[in-house]
Scaffold this motif. Structure first.
Motif, PDB file in Angstrom:
ATOM      1  N   ILE A  34      99.281 -31.346   6.502  1.00 17.81           N
ATOM      2  CA  ILE A  34     100.145 -31.976   7.499  1.00 17.81           C
ATOM      3  C   ILE A  34     101.596 -31.952   7.028  1.00 17.81           C
ATOM      4  N   ALA A  35     101.822 -32.129   5.733  1.00 17.58           N
ATOM      5  CA  ALA A  35     103.190 -32.027   5.201  1.00 17.58           C
ATOM      6  C   ALA A  35     103.726 -30.616   5.407  1.00 17.58           C
ATOM      7  N   MET A  36     102.877 -29.622   5.182  1.00 16.53           N
ATOM      8  CA  MET A  36     103.301 -28.239   5.386  1.00 16.53           C
ATOM      9  C   MET A  36     103.651 -27.995   6.852  1.00 16.53           C
ATOM     10  N   ALA A  37     102.822 -28.515   7.759  1.00 14.47           N
ATOM     11  CA  ALA A  37     103.084 -28.327   9.192  1.00 14.47           C
ATOM     12  C   ALA A  37     104.319 -29.097   9.644  1.00 14.47           C
ATOM     13  N   SER A  38     104.651 -30.179   8.946  1.00 12.12           N
ATOM     14  CA  SER A  38     105.811 -31.004   9.319  1.00 12.12           C
ATOM     15  C   SER A  38     107.123 -30.451   8.803  1.00 12.12           C
ATOM     16  N   GLY A  39     107.062 -29.438   7.985  1.00  9.50           N
ATOM     17  CA  GLY A  39     108.285 -28.846   7.462  1.00  9.50           C
ATOM     18  C   GLY A  39     108.673 -29.338   6.086  1.00  9.50           C
ATOM     19  N   VAL A  40     107.835 -30.155   5.467  1.00 15.78           N
ATOM     20  CA  VAL A  40     108.097 -30.602   4.101  1.00 15.78           C
ATOM     21  C   VAL A  40     107.867 -29.416   3.167  1.00 15.78           C
ATOM     22  N   TYR A  41     108.727 -29.264   2.186  1.00 15.17           N
ATOM     23  CA  TYR A  41     108.600 -28.147   1.251  1.00 15.17           C
ATOM     24  C   TYR A  41     107.362 -28.355   0.377  1.00 15.17           C
ATOM     25  N   VAL A  42     106.417 -27.424   0.465  1.00 20.02           N
ATOM     26  CA  VAL A  42     105.188 -27.505  -0.322  1.00 20.02           C
ATOM     27  C   VAL A  42     105.040 -26.311  -1.267  1.00 20.02           C
ATOM     28  N   GLY A  43     106.083 -25.508  -1.396  1.00 19.26           N
ATOM     29  CA  GLY A  43     106.036 -24.383  -2.315  1.00 19.26           C
ATOM     30  C   GLY A  43     106.097 -23.030  -1.649  1.00 19.26           C
ATOM     31  N   TYR A  44     106.015 -22.983  -0.334  1.00 17.80           N
ATOM     32  CA  TYR A  44     106.099 -21.726   0.384  1.00 17.80           C
ATOM     33  C   TYR A  44     107.518 -21.533   0.914  1.00 17.80           C
ATOM     34  N   SER A  45     107.990 -20.321   0.845  1.00 19.81           N
ATOM     35  CA  SER A  45     109.316 -20.029   1.404  1.00 19.81           C
ATOM     36  C   SER A  45     109.227 -20.028   2.927  1.00 19.81           C
ATOM     37  N   ASP A  46     110.375 -20.103   3.564  1.00 18.23           N
ATOM     38  CA  ASP A  46     110.403 -20.087   5.029  1.00 18.23           C
ATOM     39  C   ASP A  46     109.826 -18.790   5.583  1.00 18.23           C
ATOM     40  N   GLN A  47     110.066 -17.692   4.900  1.00 17.03           N
ATOM     41  CA  GLN A  47     109.553 -16.404   5.350  1.00 17.03           C
ATOM     42  C   GLN A  47     108.024 -16.382   5.288  1.00 17.03           C
ATOM     43  N   VAL A  48     107.443 -16.908   4.216  1.00 16.26           N
ATOM     44  CA  VAL A  48     105.977 -16.946   4.089  1.00 16.26           C
ATOM     45  C   VAL A  48     105.392 -17.854   5.169  1.00 16.26           C
ATOM     46  N   LEU A  49     106.026 -18.993   5.402  1.00 18.90           N
ATOM     47  CA  LEU A  49     105.535 -19.893   6.457  1.00 18.90           C
ATOM     48  C   LEU A  49     105.547 -19.212   7.817  1.00 18.90           C
ATOM     49  N   ARG A  50     106.598 -18.455   8.103  1.00 19.52           N
ATOM     50  CA  ARG A  50     106.685 -17.757   9.387  1.00 19.52           C
ATOM     51  C   ARG A  50     105.693 -16.602   9.467  1.00 19.52           C
ATOM     52  N   ASP A  51     105.698 -15.734   8.458  1.00 19.42           N
ATOM     53  CA  ASP A  51     104.917 -14.502   8.522  1.00 19.42           C
ATOM     54  C   ASP A  51     103.420 -14.716   8.293  1.00 19.42           C
ATOM     55  N   VAL A  52     103.073 -15.561   7.362  1.00 22.58           N
ATOM     56  CA  VAL A  52     101.664 -15.734   6.994  1.00 22.58           C
ATOM     57  C   VAL A  52     101.000 -16.850   7.790  1.00 22.58           C
ATOM     58  N   PHE A  53     101.676 -17.990   7.903  1.00 30.88           N
ATOM     59  CA  PHE A  53     101.063 -19.165   8.525  1.00 30.88           C
ATOM     60  C   PHE A  53     101.515 -19.421   9.953  1.00 30.88           C
ATOM     61  N   ASP A  54     102.494 -18.661  10.465  1.00 30.45           N
ATOM     62  CA  ASP A  54     103.033 -18.820  11.813  1.00 30.45           C
ATOM     63  C   ASP A  54     103.548 -20.250  12.051  1.00 30.45           C
ATOM     64  N   ILE A  55     104.292 -20.740  11.064  1.00 31.12           N
ATOM     65  CA  ILE A  55     104.926 -22.062  11.157  1.00 31.12           C
ATOM     66  C   ILE A  55     106.430 -21.842  11.113  1.00 31.12           C
ATOM     67  N   PRO A  56     107.210 -22.246  12.071  1.00 25.52           N
ATOM     68  CA  PRO A  56     106.836 -22.979  13.275  1.00 25.52           C
ATOM     69  C   PRO A  56     106.186 -22.052  14.290  1.00 25.52           C
ATOM     70  N   TYR A  62      97.099 -25.067  14.241  1.00 24.88           N
ATOM     71  CA  TYR A  62      95.972 -24.654  13.407  1.00 24.88           C
ATOM     72  C   TYR A  62      95.860 -25.520  12.160  1.00 24.88           C
ATOM     73  N   VAL A  63      96.958 -25.731  11.464  1.00 19.63           N
ATOM     74  CA  VAL A  63      96.937 -26.479  10.211  1.00 19.63           C
ATOM     75  C   VAL A  63      96.597 -27.950  10.463  1.00 19.63           C
ATOM     76  N   VAL A  64      97.193 -28.551  11.472  1.00 19.93           N
ATOM     77  CA  VAL A  64      96.875 -29.950  11.792  1.00 19.93           C
ATOM     78  C   VAL A  64      95.433 -30.062  12.292  1.00 19.93           C
ATOM     79  N   GLY A  65      95.014 -29.129  13.127  1.00 21.26           N
ATOM     80  CA  GLY A  65      93.633 -29.126  13.606  1.00 21.26           C
ATOM     81  C   GLY A  65      92.636 -28.974  12.466  1.00 21.26           C
ATOM     82  N   LEU A  66      92.963 -28.129  11.508  1.00 23.76           N
ATOM     83  CA  LEU A  66      92.100 -27.950  10.342  1.00 23.76           C
ATOM     84  C   LEU A  66      92.010 -29.236   9.533  1.00 23.76           C
ATOM     85  N   SER A  67      93.110 -29.954   9.419  1.00 21.58           N
ATOM     86  CA  SER A  67      93.104 -31.233   8.699  1.00 21.58           C
ATOM     87  C   SER A  67      92.242 -32.269   9.410  1.00 21.58           C
TER      88      SER A  67
END
Length: 188
Positions: A34-56, A62-67
Motif C-alpha cells: 500500500i505504501a508503494m501504491a501510495s507513492g511512498v519511496y520503497v526502493g524502486y525508481s520512478d521508471q521501474v514503478l511505471r514500466d514494471v508495476f504500472d504505477i501510477p 492491482y497492488v492494493v487489491g493484492l494486499s
C-alpha cells in the motif's frame, strides 16, 4: 436406535494463537504494498514503478487489491478454530484447508527462489530498501507452517469427534429391552 454425535472438542490455545498469527503475518507486506501504491519511496525508481508495476495507473488497483486479498485469505484459518460459525461441512473445510496448506508451501518455495534471483534484486536501488523489503515479506514464510499446524489440529479434532458416536436407545417397556440390546450389539 439413533446415534448422537459428541460435541467436537474446542480448538487448543496454541491453534487459536497460530490462526491469529497467520492474519498478523500478512500485515507488514500488505502495508509495504500500500505504501508503494501510495507513492511512498520503497526502493524502486520512478521508471521501474511505471514500466514494471504500472504505477501510477492500473498497477495501483492491482497492488492494493493484492494486499486486501492477501489479508482476507490470511483470515481463513480463523474458521478452523471458530466454534460459532461453520460455513462448510467439517470434511469439506478440512480438505480445503489441506489444499490451501499445500499451495502455501509451494508458493513459499517459489517466492524464495524469486527472492534470491538476480533479476529481482536489480530493481531495488539500495541495500536499505532491500532490507526493509525483506523484513516486510519475511513473516509470510511462517504462514505455511502455521497453516499446516492449524489444519492438522482441525482435522484431528473433527476426526476424533466423528469417532465418538454413541447409541442412544429409548426403552419404552421391559419387553423391548432385549431387542434394543440386540440392535446395539449388531450396530457396533
Amino acid at each position: 436406535m439413533t446415534t448422537a454425535t459428541a460435541p467436537v472438542p474446542v480448538a487448543p490455545v496454541w491453534a487459536r494463537r497460530a490462526a491469529h498469527a497467520i492474519a498478523l503475518c500478512a500485515v507488514p507486506s500488505g502495508l509495504w504494498r500500500i505504501a508503494m501504491a501510495s507513492g511512498v519511496y520503497v526502493g524502486y525508481s520512478d521508471q521501474v514503478l511505471r514500466d514494471v508495476f504500472d504505477i501510477p495507473g492500473w498497477g495501483i488497483a492491482y497492488v492494493v487489491g493484492l494486499s486486501v486479498f492477501g489479508e482476507l485469505a490470511a483470515l481463513f484459518p480463523l474458521l478452523l478454530v471458530s466454534d460459532r460459525w461453520r460455513p462448510l461441512r467439517p470434511r469439506t473445510l478440512a480438505a480445503l484447508a489441506w489444499t490451501a496448506s499445500a499451495v502455501l508451501i509451494l508458493v513459499a518455495l517459489w517466492q524464495l527462489v524469486v527472492a534470491v534471483t538476480v533479476e529481482s534484486r536489480t530493481y531495488m536501488s539500495s541495500g536499505a530498501a532491500q532490507t526493509v523489503w525483506g523484513l516486510a515479506f519475511a513473516p509470510l514464510f511462517a504462514i505455511p507452517v502455521l497453516m499446516t499446524a492449524v489444519t492438522w489440529s482441525y482435522a484431528k479434532r473433527h476426526r476424533a469427534g466423528a469417532r465418538r458416536k454413541f447409541p442412544t436407545t429409548y426403552l419404552t417397556s421391559a419387553a423391548s429391552a432385549p431387542l434394543a440390546f440386540q440392535r446395539d450389539v449388531a450396530g457396533r
